[in-house]
Design a protein around this motif. Sequence first.
Motif, PDB file in Angstrom:
ATOM      1  N   GLU A  83       0.851  -1.185   0.000  1.00 41.74           N
ATOM      2  CA  GLU A  83       0.000   0.000   0.000  1.00 41.74           C
ATOM      3  C   GLU A  83       0.884   1.231   0.000  1.00 41.74           C
ATOM      4  N   THR A  84       0.472   2.244  -0.767  1.00 44.39           N
ATOM      5  CA  THR A  84       1.190   3.506  -0.770  1.00 44.39           C
ATOM      6  C   THR A  84       0.573   4.406   0.291  1.00 44.39           C
ATOM      7  N   ILE A  85       1.427   4.936   1.146  1.00 43.49           N
ATOM      8  CA  ILE A  85       0.947   5.876   2.156  1.00 43.49           C
ATOM      9  C   ILE A  85       1.538   7.235   1.840  1.00 43.49           C
ATOM     10  N   GLY A  86       1.209   8.262   2.589  1.00 45.26           N
ATOM     11  CA  GLY A  86       1.607   9.634   2.285  1.00 45.26           C
ATOM     12  C   GLY A  86       3.087   9.823   2.043  1.00 45.26           C
ATOM     13  N   GLY A  87       3.422  10.739   1.153  1.00 45.23           N
ATOM     14  CA  GLY A  87       4.808  11.094   0.878  1.00 45.23           C
ATOM     15  C   GLY A  87       5.553  10.077   0.042  1.00 45.23           C
ATOM     16  N   GLY A  88       4.840   9.234  -0.692  1.00 42.95           N
ATOM     17  CA  GLY A  88       5.475   8.243  -1.545  1.00 42.95           C
ATOM     18  C   GLY A  88       6.003   7.031  -0.792  1.00 42.95           C
ATOM     19  N   LYS A  89       5.757   6.959   0.492  1.00 45.53           N
ATOM     20  CA  LYS A  89       6.202   5.816   1.284  1.00 45.53           C
ATOM     21  C   LYS A  89       5.253   4.640   1.077  1.00 45.53           C
ATOM     22  N   VAL A  90       5.752   3.444   1.335  1.00 47.41           N
ATOM     23  CA  VAL A  90       4.936   2.237   1.154  1.00 47.41           C
ATOM     24  C   VAL A  90       4.950   1.417   2.435  1.00 47.41           C
ATOM     25  N   LYS A  91       3.903   0.599   2.578  1.00 48.55           N
ATOM     26  CA  LYS A  91       3.855  -0.329   3.696  1.00 48.55           C
ATOM     27  C   LYS A  91       3.238  -1.634   3.218  1.00 48.55           C
ATOM     28  N   GLN A  92       3.535  -2.694   3.940  1.00 44.80           N
ATOM     29  CA  GLN A  92       2.977  -3.997   3.621  1.00 44.80           C
ATOM     30  C   GLN A  92       2.703  -4.716   4.939  1.00 44.80           C
ATOM     31  N   VAL A  93       1.518  -5.313   5.010  1.00 41.90           N
ATOM     32  CA  VAL A  93       1.138  -6.058   6.206  1.00 41.90           C
ATOM     33  C   VAL A  93       1.451  -7.530   5.966  1.00 41.90           C
ATOM     34  N   VAL A  94       2.139  -8.142   6.933  1.00 40.81           N
ATOM     35  CA  VAL A  94       2.496  -9.555   6.870  1.00 40.81           C
ATOM     36  C   VAL A  94       1.832 -10.230   8.056  1.00 40.81           C
ATOM     37  N   THR A  95       0.991 -11.228   7.773  1.00 37.49           N
ATOM     38  CA  THR A  95       0.302 -11.946   8.832  1.00 37.49           C
ATOM     39  C   THR A  95       1.009 -13.269   9.073  1.00 37.49           C
ATOM     40  N   VAL A  96       1.263 -13.572  10.332  1.00 36.43           N
ATOM     41  CA  VAL A  96       1.853 -14.850  10.704  1.00 36.43           C
ATOM     42  C   VAL A  96       0.691 -15.792  11.009  1.00 36.43           C
ATOM     43  N   LYS A  97       0.534 -16.819  10.159  1.00 36.57           N
ATOM     44  CA  LYS A  97      -0.610 -17.727  10.302  1.00 36.57           C
ATOM     45  C   LYS A  97      -0.374 -18.675  11.474  1.00 36.57           C
ATOM     46  N   VAL A  98      -1.355 -18.717  12.368  1.00 38.37           N
ATOM     47  CA  VAL A  98      -1.295 -19.584  13.537  1.00 38.37           C
ATOM     48  C   VAL A  98      -2.569 -20.417  13.574  1.00 38.37           C
ATOM     49  N   GLY A  99      -2.432 -21.695  13.868  1.00 34.88           N
ATOM     50  CA  GLY A  99      -3.593 -22.574  13.944  1.00 34.88           C
ATOM     51  C   GLY A  99      -3.871 -23.233  12.604  1.00 34.88           C
ATOM     52  N   VAL A 100      -4.559 -24.354  12.684  1.00 34.75           N
ATOM     53  CA  VAL A 100      -4.935 -25.092  11.481  1.00 34.75           C
ATOM     54  C   VAL A 100      -6.263 -24.518  10.993  1.00 34.75           C
ATOM     55  N   GLU A 101      -6.268 -23.959   9.797  1.00 37.24           N
ATOM     56  CA  GLU A 101      -7.497 -23.401   9.240  1.00 37.24           C
ATOM     57  C   GLU A 101      -8.483 -24.523   8.935  1.00 37.24           C
ATOM     58  N   THR A 102      -9.755 -24.198   8.868  1.00 31.96           N
ATOM     59  CA  THR A 102     -10.804 -25.201   8.673  1.00 31.96           C
ATOM     60  C   THR A 102     -10.601 -25.991   7.393  1.00 31.96           C
ATOM     61  N   GLU A 103     -10.254 -25.299   6.312  1.00 31.22           N
ATOM     62  CA  GLU A 103     -10.053 -25.979   5.024  1.00 31.22           C
ATOM     63  C   GLU A 103      -8.904 -26.985   5.103  1.00 31.22           C
TER      64      GLU A 103
END
Length: 161
Positions: A83-103
């Motif tokens: 994602e681009t945030i103000g001033g030309g800076k960027v960010k990215q969200v990284v999720t650490v998956k925990v637990g066995v998903e239903t699928e």
Amino acid sequence: MPSFDIVSEVDKQEVRNAVEQVNREVGTRFDFKGSDARVEQSEYELTIYADDPFKLEQVKEILRPRLVKRGIDIRTLDFGKEETIGGGKVKQVVTVKVGVETELGKKIVKLLKDSKLKVQGSLQGDTVRVSGAKRDILQDAIALIRASDLEVPLQFNNFRD
């Protein structure tokens, strides 16, 4: 009746230690001098901030080996979109998956049923409980699951006789 649980766990403290190492290295590296590049942690969610997409990739390249050295499997990371945030800076969200998903849990239960082993698998929240008549059969089930190519690292705990 003997049983064990199949879980996918990540040590939050080890993630925090890896994030601190990354932030320390980013702060001392010459190519990040004057940059606002950093990694922030909130529970099992990491947010990577950088000045541009190239530096964002550089921070991710620093993060991955630090997590591996701390015993955290890279397959548990789910990288969101940049994602681009103000001033030309960027960010990215990284999720650490925990637990066995239903699928994935359903896939494991189906794998156990198709194997013709005399075990029963049941979903219990974010774990899969496997029970059988004998310990040897449960060990065969563990070997079967380890041999199958699942996209998430799994641990086997709570083994009871």
